[in-house]
Scaffold this motif. Structure first.
Motif, short mmCIF file in Angstrom:
data_model
loop_
_atom_site.label_atom_id
_atom_site.label_comp_id
_atom_site.label_asym_id
_atom_site.label_seq_id
_atom_site.Cartn_x
_atom_site.Cartn_y
_atom_site.Cartn_z
N ASP A 276 15.41 30.72 33.48
CA ASP A 276 15.37 30.27 32.09
C ASP A 276 16.77 30.00 31.58
OD1 ASP A 276 15.22 33.27 32.40
OD2 ASP A 276 15.90 33.12 30.31
N LYS A 277 16.89 28.98 30.76
CA LYS A 277 18.20 28.52 30.31
C LYS A 277 18.96 29.59 29.54
CE LYS A 277 17.21 23.54 30.11
NZ LYS A 277 15.79 23.47 30.42
N ALA A 278 18.29 30.37 28.73
CA ALA A 278 18.99 31.36 27.90
C ALA A 278 19.73 32.37 28.77
CB ALA A 278 18.00 32.06 26.98
N ASP A 279 19.07 32.93 29.77
CA ASP A 279 19.71 33.93 30.62
C ASP A 279 20.79 33.31 31.50
OD1 ASP A 279 18.16 35.93 29.58
OD2 ASP A 279 16.74 36.00 31.25
N VAL A 280 20.48 32.18 32.11
CA VAL A 280 21.44 31.54 33.00
C VAL A 280 22.67 31.06 32.24
CG1 VAL A 280 21.82 29.61 34.57
CG2 VAL A 280 19.69 30.90 34.69
N ASN A 281 22.46 30.41 31.10
CA ASN A 281 23.60 29.91 30.32
C ASN A 281 24.50 31.05 29.85
OD1 ASN A 281 22.56 27.37 30.68
ND2 ASN A 281 21.83 27.13 28.58
N ALA A 282 23.90 32.20 29.53
CA ALA A 282 24.69 33.34 29.07
C ALA A 282 25.63 33.82 30.16
CB ALA A 282 23.77 34.48 28.63
N ILE A 283 25.21 33.76 31.41
CA ILE A 283 26.07 34.15 32.52
C ILE A 283 27.22 33.16 32.68
CG2 ILE A 283 26.19 34.58 35.00
CD1 ILE A 283 23.21 35.37 34.85
N ILE A 284 26.90 31.88 32.63
CA ILE A 284 27.95 30.86 32.72
C ILE A 284 28.95 31.02 31.58
CG2 ILE A 284 28.43 28.38 32.71
CD1 ILE A 284 25.61 27.96 33.88
N ASP A 285 28.45 31.22 30.37
CA ASP A 285 29.31 31.32 29.20
C ASP A 285 30.18 32.57 29.22
OD1 ASP A 285 28.15 28.99 28.36
OD2 ASP A 285 26.84 29.93 26.87
N ALA A 286 29.80 33.59 29.99
CA ALA A 286 30.57 34.83 30.06
C ALA A 286 31.64 34.81 31.14
CB ALA A 286 29.63 36.01 30.29
N SER A 287 31.74 33.72 31.89
CA SER A 287 32.65 33.67 33.03
C SER A 287 33.86 32.79 32.74
CB SER A 287 31.91 33.14 34.26
OG SER A 287 32.76 33.11 35.37
N TYR A 288 35.03 33.28 33.11
CA TYR A 288 36.25 32.49 33.01
C TYR A 288 36.44 31.59 34.24
CZ TYR A 288 37.68 35.60 29.20
OH TYR A 288 37.74 36.31 28.02
N LEU A 289 35.88 32.02 35.37
CA LEU A 289 36.12 31.33 36.63
C LEU A 289 34.82 31.04 37.36
CD1 LEU A 289 39.06 33.51 38.01
CD2 LEU A 289 39.27 31.20 37.07
N CYS A 290 34.84 29.98 38.14
CA CYS A 290 33.77 29.71 39.09
C CYS A 290 34.41 29.36 40.43
CB CYS A 290 32.89 28.56 38.61
SG CYS A 290 33.72 26.95 38.57
N HIS A 291 33.63 29.37 41.49
CA HIS A 291 34.10 28.93 42.80
C HIS A 291 33.31 27.68 43.18
CE1 HIS A 291 35.79 32.97 42.90
NE2 HIS A 291 36.59 32.53 43.84
N ILE A 292 34.04 26.62 43.48
CA ILE A 292 33.43 25.34 43.82
C ILE A 292 33.55 25.13 45.32
CG2 ILE A 292 33.46 22.85 43.43
CD1 ILE A 292 34.65 23.38 40.70
N SER A 293 32.41 25.02 45.98
CA SER A 293 32.37 24.85 47.44
C SER A 293 31.99 23.42 47.79
CB SER A 293 31.36 25.81 48.06
OG SER A 293 31.70 27.17 47.76
N PHE A 294 32.68 22.87 48.79
CA PHE A 294 32.45 21.49 49.20
C PHE A 294 32.87 21.34 50.65
CE2 PHE A 294 36.58 22.01 47.29
CZ PHE A 294 37.46 21.34 48.12
N THR A 295 32.55 20.21 51.21
CA THR A 295 32.93 19.91 52.59
C THR A 295 33.97 18.80 52.61
OG1 THR A 295 30.75 20.54 53.40
CG2 THR A 295 32.10 19.21 54.86
N GLN A 296 35.06 19.04 53.35
CA GLN A 296 36.12 18.04 53.47
C GLN A 296 36.51 17.91 54.93
OE1 GLN A 296 39.90 18.98 51.60
NE2 GLN A 296 40.27 16.83 51.13
N ASN A 297 36.42 16.70 55.44
CA ASN A 297 36.74 16.45 56.85
C ASN A 297 35.93 17.37 57.76
OD1 ASN A 297 38.70 14.52 56.08
ND2 ASN A 297 40.26 16.12 55.88
N ASN A 298 34.65 17.52 57.39
CA ASN A 298 33.71 18.35 58.16
C ASN A 298 34.08 19.83 58.20
OD1 ASN A 298 32.01 16.15 58.92
ND2 ASN A 298 33.49 15.58 60.52
#
Length: 230
Positions: free
Chosen positions: A26-48
């Motif tokens: 649900d958006k209320a619970d999930v958004n509250a977690i995002i809004d409480a965080s200063y940082l995130c970790h972004i994962s991606f693939t580069q050159n395999n």
């Protein structure tokens, strides 16, 4: 218009499988977690090769935002491509009867989606203002206006919040079946992020006492902690 009472439309492959009772969509619970965080970790693939980068993040409506140097290696790699974004908030140590029954209380979110660039300068400035006002309300109006040179120096990116899965553990230890009467302390040591008094830069600060929005700052995690589940 965003409806916080409706769940995110998470596809089956992105839904929580292990201990699914702790899943939140649900958006209320999930958004509250995002809004409480200063940082995130972004994962991606580069050159395999897999990569993960910690970045400052913020939410505005149904998007999570982040930024980097303009036309740098990271923004060139991310814009237009799929990423996985993770957020984790540590809420306490859980102490059980055995090492196996120790755990953490936490709130977490995993987001899958495609990165979009916010290219228009007024939109970039609006996004950065939202970021600043979320992290430290009152700061934007207290600092000098952002310049066009500064806006051109950054790439603001965002991912739409659709494939979003939250997971929360806020409990005492699991039941002990082997030796429930073993004489050791059982319970939770809660954890919070606490800010200390502001420390003025002795060479660059040109004003006296800090304003009230700094003195009274307690962070962005406004969650009211419920009673732990027995």
């Amino acid at each position: 218009m965003e409806n916080s009472e409706t769940p995110y439309p998470v596809r089956k492959k992105y839904r929580i499988k292990r201990i699914a009772k702790r899943a939140h969509y649900d958006k209320a619970d999930v958004n509250a977690i995002i809004d409480a965080s200063y940082l995130c970790h972004i994962s991606f693939t580069q050159n395999n090769q897999p990569s993960a980068i910690p970045m400052a993040c913020w939410r505005d409506g149904l998007y999570i935002y982040f930024h980097s140097a303009n036309k740098g290696r990271l923004s060139n790699q991310l814009v237009g491509n799929s990423v996985c974004i993770s957020i984790a908030l540590f809420d306490g140590l859980v102490l059980g009867h055995s090492a196996f029954n120790h755990s953490y209380n936490y709130r977490s979110v995993v987001i899958h989606g495609q990165v979009e660039e916010v290219a228009d300068e007024p939109d970039k400035e609006a996004a950065m203002r939202t970021f600043m006002e979320h992290i430290l309300p009152g700061r934007w109006s207290d600092i000098r206006p952002v310049s066009q040179k500064e806006l051109r120096a950054i790439t603001v990116m965002r991912v739409k919040l659709e494939q979003v899965a939250g997971k929360i553990r806020d409990e005492f230890p699991d039941d002990e079946t082997d030796t429930p009467n073993w004489p050791t302390w059982i319970g939770v040591i809660p954890s919070i992020t606490k800010f200390h008094a502001a420390d003025a830069d002795p060479s660059r600060n040109k004003v006296g006492a800090p304003p009230s929005y700094i003195v009274e700052y307690t962070g962005i995690d406004g969650r009211l902690r419920p009673n732990k589940k027995k």
